[in-house]
Design an enzyme around this catalytic site. Structure first.
Site, short mmCIF file in Angstrom:
data_model
loop_
_atom_site.label_atom_id
_atom_site.label_comp_id
_atom_site.label_asym_id
_atom_site.label_seq_id
_atom_site.Cartn_x
_atom_site.Cartn_y
_atom_site.Cartn_z
N ASP A 16 1.82 -4.54 12.20
CA ASP A 16 2.37 -4.62 13.55
C ASP A 16 2.63 -3.22 14.11
O ASP A 16 2.51 -3.01 15.31
CB ASP A 16 3.66 -5.45 13.52
CG ASP A 16 3.37 -6.86 13.05
OD1 ASP A 16 2.54 -7.52 13.68
OD2 ASP A 16 3.94 -7.28 12.03
N LYS A 30 5.33 -4.91 9.04
CA LYS A 30 4.51 -6.11 8.94
C LYS A 30 5.40 -7.34 9.00
O LYS A 30 6.60 -7.23 8.84
CB LYS A 30 3.72 -6.11 7.62
CG LYS A 30 2.66 -5.02 7.59
CD LYS A 30 1.84 -5.01 6.30
CE LYS A 30 1.27 -6.34 5.91
NZ LYS A 30 0.50 -6.99 6.99
N GLY A 58 -3.43 -12.53 9.99
CA GLY A 58 -3.28 -12.06 11.37
C GLY A 58 -4.62 -12.00 12.08
O GLY A 58 -5.68 -12.25 11.50
N SER A 59 -4.57 -11.63 13.36
CA SER A 59 -5.79 -11.66 14.17
C SER A 59 -6.79 -10.59 13.73
O SER A 59 -8.00 -10.81 13.81
CB SER A 59 -5.43 -11.48 15.65
OG SER A 59 -4.71 -10.28 15.85
N GLU A 76 2.42 -10.92 1.50
CA GLU A 76 1.72 -9.67 1.78
C GLU A 76 2.27 -8.55 0.89
O GLU A 76 1.53 -7.74 0.36
CB GLU A 76 1.88 -9.30 3.25
CG GLU A 76 1.08 -10.25 4.16
CD GLU A 76 1.34 -10.06 5.63
OE1 GLU A 76 2.29 -9.36 6.01
OE2 GLU A 76 0.57 -10.63 6.42
N ASP A 100 -5.38 -5.76 4.92
CA ASP A 100 -4.42 -6.46 5.77
C ASP A 100 -4.14 -5.65 7.04
O ASP A 100 -4.42 -4.45 7.08
CB ASP A 100 -3.11 -6.72 5.00
CG ASP A 100 -2.28 -7.84 5.63
OD1 ASP A 100 -2.69 -8.38 6.69
OD2 ASP A 100 -1.23 -8.18 5.07
N GLY A 101 -3.58 -6.31 8.03
CA GLY A 101 -3.23 -5.66 9.29
C GLY A 101 -1.80 -5.15 9.28
O GLY A 101 -1.15 -5.09 8.23
N GLY A 118 4.84 -9.87 11.55
CA GLY A 118 4.77 -10.54 12.85
C GLY A 118 4.20 -11.96 12.72
O GLY A 118 4.52 -12.84 13.50
N GLY A 119 3.40 -12.16 11.69
CA GLY A 119 2.82 -13.48 11.44
C GLY A 119 3.58 -14.26 10.38
O GLY A 119 3.12 -15.30 9.92
C1 A5P Z 1 1.45 -11.02 9.22
O1 A5P Z 1 2.65 -11.44 8.71
C2 A5P Z 1 1.52 -9.62 9.65
O2 A5P Z 1 2.02 -8.73 8.73
C3 A5P Z 1 0.20 -9.14 10.20
O3 A5P Z 1 -0.48 -8.34 9.30
C4 A5P Z 1 0.51 -8.38 11.41
O4 A5P Z 1 1.34 -9.19 12.22
C5 A5P Z 1 -0.72 -7.96 12.18
O5 A5P Z 1 -1.23 -9.03 12.90
P1 A5P Z 1 -2.34 -8.83 14.00
O6 A5P Z 1 -3.54 -8.33 13.31
O7 A5P Z 1 -2.52 -10.22 14.56
O8 A5P Z 1 -1.80 -7.89 15.01
#
Ligand code: A5P
Length: 220
Positions: free
Chosen positions: A86, A96, A31-32, A105, A83-84, A98-99
């Site tokens: 949502d 989680k 993710g970003s 993950e 990790d990030g 969104g990506g």
């Molecule tokens: C990826 O599948 C997600 O779980 C990401 O960790 C989540 O979407 C966070 O993404 P951003 O850092 O782009 O908001």
């Protein structure tokens, strides 16, 4: 995302470096926000032995930055996973996916001794569910799972055009009331055809680093 939002993500990403042990193999998400962590990690790449990556996209970034990427099967112990998310609550329950990388993950989160979640303050919520809950499904079960999910009061929407790194589909479930994240995760895990539920509550983050306008806030 605005420059201000990016700056908050960068604060959280930078702070996660404090959890990286010298010579370790570390888990790296997608993710970003994680991309900013990868950028920071590349600056001190000699500190880590290698990484386990949760997506093909992150793998490419890591390798391009000179960081070795290993298969999880070749690693006995994984210390930290960064990790990030949502959405995140103060109890460190997460949505989680969104990506679309939620399955890998969740596997890496399960393998890691310490899951460090990095996010900007817009991700922190009182109750999960405003962000549609991603669920990875076996393609032939997509409609079946969607019908079952409707019974929970959610409105599943097929994320058309997206095939996960594992060859599966994603349903994004809108409008769920998630009062008890671990119970809902446990229940949705039971539906035939579901590969992974994007709720990370049975195995929550151990540390949540939130980038804010006033610096970082660490919840653990
Ligand atoms: C990826 O599948 C997600 O779980 C990401 O960790 C989540 O979407 C966070 O993404 P951003 O850092 O782009 O908001």
């Amino acid at each position: 995302m605005s420059a201000e939002g990016d700056a908050k993500k960068r604060l959280a990403a930078q702070a996660a470096l404090d959890y990286v042990e010298d010579g370790a193999v570390i888990g790296v998400g997608t993710g970003s926000t994680v991309n900013l962590f990868i950028e920071a990690l590349i600056q001190c790449r000699q500190r880590v032995r290698a990484a386990i990556s949760s997506s093909n996209a992150s793998t490419q970034r890591l390798i391009a930055g000179g960081i070795t990427v290993l298969d999880l099967n070749d690693v006995d112990e994984l210390g930290v996973y960064v990790d990030g998310a949502d959405e995140a609550t103060r109890a460190r329950h997460l949505i989680k996916g969104g990506g679309a990388a939620l399955t890998r993950e969740k596997i890496i989160a399960a393998a890691a001794a310490c899951f460090v979640c990095i996010a900007d303050e817009t991700k922190v919520v009182e109750r999960l569910g405003t962000f549609p809950l991603p669920i990875e499904v076996i393609p032939m079960a997509r409609s079946l799972v969607a019908r079952r999910l409707s019974a929970y009061g959610g409105r599943p929407v097929w994320r058309q055009g997206i095939v996960t790194d594992n060859g599966n589909h994603i349903l994004d479930v809108h409008g769920l009331t998630i009062d008890d994240p671990p119970a809902m995760e446990r229940e949705l895990n039971q539906l035939a055809g579901v590969v992974t539920v994007g709720l990370f509550a049975l195995r929550p983050a151990d540390v949540l680093i939130v980038g804010t306008g006033q610096g970082i806030q660490v919840l653990q």
